[in-house]
Design a protein around this motif. Sequence first.
Motif, PDB file in Angstrom:
ATOM      1  N   PRO A 102       1.324 -13.677   7.591  1.00 17.35           N
ATOM      2  CA  PRO A 102      -0.020 -13.613   6.987  1.00 17.35           C
ATOM      3  C   PRO A 102      -0.543 -12.178   7.005  1.00 17.35           C
ATOM      4  N   PHE A 103      -1.443 -11.888   6.051  1.00 20.67           N
ATOM      5  CA  PHE A 103      -1.959 -10.528   5.926  1.00 20.67           C
ATOM      6  C   PHE A 103      -2.692 -10.094   7.193  1.00 20.67           C
ATOM      7  N   SER A 104      -3.376 -11.033   7.845  1.00 17.13           N
ATOM      8  CA  SER A 104      -4.085 -10.672   9.078  1.00 17.13           C
ATOM      9  C   SER A 104      -3.114 -10.251  10.174  1.00 17.13           C
ATOM     10  N   ASP A 105      -1.928 -10.868  10.222  1.00 12.07           N
ATOM     11  CA  ASP A 105      -0.926 -10.450  11.207  1.00 12.07           C
ATOM     12  C   ASP A 105      -0.436  -9.044  10.908  1.00 12.07           C
ATOM     13  N   TYR A 106      -0.236  -8.746   9.616  1.00  9.42           N
ATOM     14  CA  TYR A 106       0.160  -7.385   9.247  1.00  9.42           C
ATOM     15  C   TYR A 106      -0.871  -6.374   9.735  1.00  9.42           C
ATOM     16  N   ARG A 158      -6.897 -15.682  -1.818  1.00 17.33           N
ATOM     17  CA  ARG A 158      -6.556 -16.293  -0.530  1.00 17.33           C
ATOM     18  C   ARG A 158      -5.916 -15.274   0.394  1.00 17.33           C
ATOM     19  N   LEU A 159      -6.410 -14.047   0.356  1.00 13.07           N
ATOM     20  CA  LEU A 159      -5.822 -12.996   1.188  1.00 13.07           C
ATOM     21  C   LEU A 159      -5.935 -13.338   2.666  1.00 13.07           C
ATOM     22  N   GLY A 160      -7.005 -13.985   3.063  1.00 12.15           N
ATOM     23  CA  GLY A 160      -7.189 -14.337   4.465  1.00 12.15           C
ATOM     24  C   GLY A 160      -6.561 -15.656   4.853  1.00 12.15           C
ATOM     25  N   ASP A 161      -5.988 -16.357   3.892  1.00  9.70           N
ATOM     26  CA  ASP A 161      -5.342 -17.644   4.155  1.00  9.70           C
ATOM     27  C   ASP A 161      -3.981 -17.393   4.790  1.00  9.70           C
ATOM     28  N   ARG A 162      -3.701 -18.062   5.880  1.00  6.40           N
ATOM     29  CA  ARG A 162      -2.412 -17.853   6.565  1.00  6.40           C
ATOM     30  C   ARG A 162      -1.240 -18.367   5.735  1.00  6.40           C
ATOM     31  N   ARG A 163      -1.534 -19.144   4.720  1.00  2.00           N
ATOM     32  CA  ARG A 163      -0.471 -19.612   3.837  1.00  2.00           C
ATOM     33  C   ARG A 163      -0.030 -18.506   2.879  1.00  2.00           C
ATOM     34  N   THR A 164      -0.873 -17.476   2.695  1.00  2.00           N
ATOM     35  CA  THR A 164      -0.544 -16.352   1.828  1.00  2.00           C
ATOM     36  C   THR A 164       0.215 -15.322   2.656  1.00  2.00           C
ATOM     37  N   ALA A 165       1.509 -15.252   2.470  1.00  2.00           N
ATOM     38  CA  ALA A 165       2.371 -14.441   3.338  1.00  2.00           C
ATOM     39  C   ALA A 165       2.795 -13.145   2.647  1.00  2.00           C
ATOM     40  N   PHE A 166       2.933 -12.109   3.454  1.00  2.00           N
ATOM     41  CA  PHE A 166       3.330 -10.791   2.974  1.00  2.00           C
ATOM     42  C   PHE A 166       4.593 -10.336   3.717  1.00  2.00           C
ATOM     43  N   ASP A 167       5.472  -9.665   2.978  1.00  2.00           N
ATOM     44  CA  ASP A 167       6.586  -8.964   3.619  1.00  2.00           C
ATOM     45  C   ASP A 167       6.066  -7.656   4.188  1.00  2.00           C
ATOM     46  N   VAL A 168       6.642  -7.248   5.310  1.00  2.00           N
ATOM     47  CA  VAL A 168       6.171  -6.047   6.010  1.00  2.00           C
ATOM     48  C   VAL A 168       7.333  -5.072   6.151  1.00  2.00           C
ATOM     49  N   ILE A 169       7.099  -3.822   5.781  1.00  2.00           N
ATOM     50  CA  ILE A 169       8.111  -2.773   5.881  1.00  2.00           C
ATOM     51  C   ILE A 169       7.446  -1.507   6.410  1.00  2.00           C
ATOM     52  N   GLY A 170       8.161  -0.753   7.202  1.00  2.00           N
ATOM     53  CA  GLY A 170       7.564   0.449   7.781  1.00  2.00           C
ATOM     54  C   GLY A 170       8.597   1.339   8.449  1.00  2.00           C
TER      55      GLY A 170
END
Length: 841
Positions: free
Chosen positions: A92-96, A233-245
């Motif tokens: 989820p975006f909040s986890d990112y 639904r950016l704050g929805d935990r169902r909306t998932a993002f890939d994270v790279i860094g």
Amino acid sequence: MHETGHARNSVIGRSTAASHIRVFLANVSQDVKYGARMLGRTPGFTAAAFVCLSIGIGVTAATFSQLRSGVFRELPGSGNPGSLVRLERPVPFSDYEDFRDRSGLFDSLAAYMAPIPAVVARPGEQPERVWGHVATPDYFQVLGAKPALGRLFGAEERGQGAGQVAVLSHRLWRARFGGDPSIIGRPIRVNGRPVTVLGVASEDFLGASPLTSAAAIWIPTTAGAAVIPELRRLGDRRTAFDVIGRLRTDLSYSKVEEALDLLVRRLDQAHGRPVTESKERLVRVLPGGRVFPLRNEDVPRAIGFPLLLVGLVLLMACGNVANMLVARGAARRRELSVRVALGASRGRIVRQLLIESLMLGVLGGAGGVAFAFTELSFIESLRPMMPGYIAFETRLDWRSLVFAAVVAVGSGLLFGIVPALQTARAGIYAGLKRDGTQVRAPRWFSLRNVLVFQQVTAAVVLLLLTGIVVMGWHRSSAIDTGYNAANLYTLALDPVRDGYSADATLDFFDKLPHRLERVPGITAVGLAQTLPLAMSSGEAIMSAKVDFVEGAKSSGAIRAERFGAGFLEALGARLVRGRTFVERDQREDSRVIIVNETMAAKLWPGEDALGQTLSLERARWQVIGVVRDLRSALPLAPPQPSAYQPATPSGFATPSRHGVIVVVRVAPDFDVPTRLRREIAAIDANLTVFQVKRMSDEVDQLLYLARFGTLMYGGMGMFGLILSAVGLAGVTAYAVARRTHEIGIRMALGARRANVLWLVLREGSAIIAAGVVVGVAVALGLLRAVSHFAETLAETTRASASDPLLLVGAPALLAALALAACYLPARRSTRVDPVTALRSE
């Protein structure tokens, strides 16, 4: 004087060395010409060796090319890809944001959602649906990407509302906008909204994950939901993002995973989210600078099985050619003995034979390149069957050609050195006899027998290993999909990306099913906001919490899909218990849910799932029905625990990446594409109708991929069978020719035909038995070495190396074919005329 003499000696030494080199090259040139003549005189032998080596080298080169393009290829268009890392699963975006701001583990970190559809057009032009990434503003900076034109979005777009800009891929800029440089700084329409083009990415850059989600356009997360509906639904935990860094240089993957795992567990507890009891790490870090993110320690497990198979194929091809060279050496013994008697050294004979072997290797290498090119071209032809966001590369580049050349030369040495040495050691006087043969007792451990034993062993191993794949994929392709695909069609609509407001979208989908149901020939209509039959994606994967007597427990990963009333009926899915959704269930406050059989068995084993409750998306849902497992679009994937929620008005306003799916069951001979497009155009001619498909074609297309894999692996197994059979037939024919005199004597003394037949078959039968036993043992040992692949295959396809059909059937098939190959030449031995055989000696 001394210096002058020293200089003279140096000149003489250099002249002598140059003279030796010229003589050597002249001799090699002569050997090449002589070898070409000899190969030309035996076209059958040359053609057989060419075919064997072409297949062996071609399969090896094609596999190398695929592994290099998929597993080892660095992320194109990125800067310093070796320092990039990514998380294994979307979050989820909040986890990112927590990882970025609270972990202190990364020098820089970006998130992106992919693939996301976008309807793109210049003002006044016909729109086109493409795939893109929605990314945080520091996405390009983290990746180290450079623009080909204009600039890439960055810090300037961090402010909310400042991100109504886009970056185009080089492909889209060329194909859609004609490579017009004046597009920079001008607006285009994205999902019906004006967006300013900032720049064009470099030609080879397709995003952070080109293999699974190649991008044609990039939009920043600050663009707003008016441009990208998913941002609602950016704050929805169902909306998932890939994270790279990029990690801090003083940290290892293990330390980062440990810290992130602890952080995730704390966040889950703090926010009241389901907390897993598993001791396994919840976050795994992978290299981010490769097209296929794979840790170095995981590479052997990923490539071990395909390398093992192609190695066996190449070994068998070389073994078969070596066997043919041994027989050819025996036939040429008189010729070579004459050359030795006339003064040729044994070294010169070995060099001549090795040059001929290398020439065969070069011929096989050329044929192998053609074979690999054909195979890869066929795989490339499957590209239209893939979604548009998958960009795999299957071309033969210069590295693959160099590899093929090395394999060709190495193969020539591998199969040529031992037969050359054996032939050169043959006695001169024995070779000068009238028939050029030596009369000696049969040897069990002759070079020919050892080579055939190796081939039988390798064939058994190859058959067992490929048999697991073939049987598994065959069983998967025969698995019931869980629905009736006959006369079933699907199409997709995405009014939001065509510029509709949320209210207009809801009104449209309220009216559409009723309008279509009135069309003669349409028997059922259903709508789905996410499609249970689609490939797994981050938007459909989530976790639930289930109440038990001993307390709440996490369900683990499940698929959570949304569809409307009438969908299961239109699909032809079978309801096991309970009921399906009706229109009253589609309210926003509805909290009823349907689960599949796999989920019911996992969460409530031995209990009735009806009436049970589970927590999902911070709400409690009641199970009202259990439906049969619906197979996903991945034919090898096992049934996943799935929960089906009713479609809601807010869901229509935020469509999935596949749009809203309309499922229509029709009468036979109903012209679906024409009639449905006409009905929808009557509502609004500006709506884009896409992905009109017949479900049976979709199923056949997906199963075709499995059948192609079955054909490829089955072809390797059949190639092994044929090579081992040819080798055994050759050994038996050679034994018959070598023992003609002995057979004649036995028959003259009264031996029966059956005794003579067994005499010849005994040697081949012993080789077959020994090869089968050793091959089964080696195959089982190798399967343990690649246990990760075998376990994954067994889990997904229900195929196992312990399957009696495979463990007994494969060796029995090989033994039967090999015995038949031995029998044909052995049968000729029973027709030997004793008088003729004795007179010929």
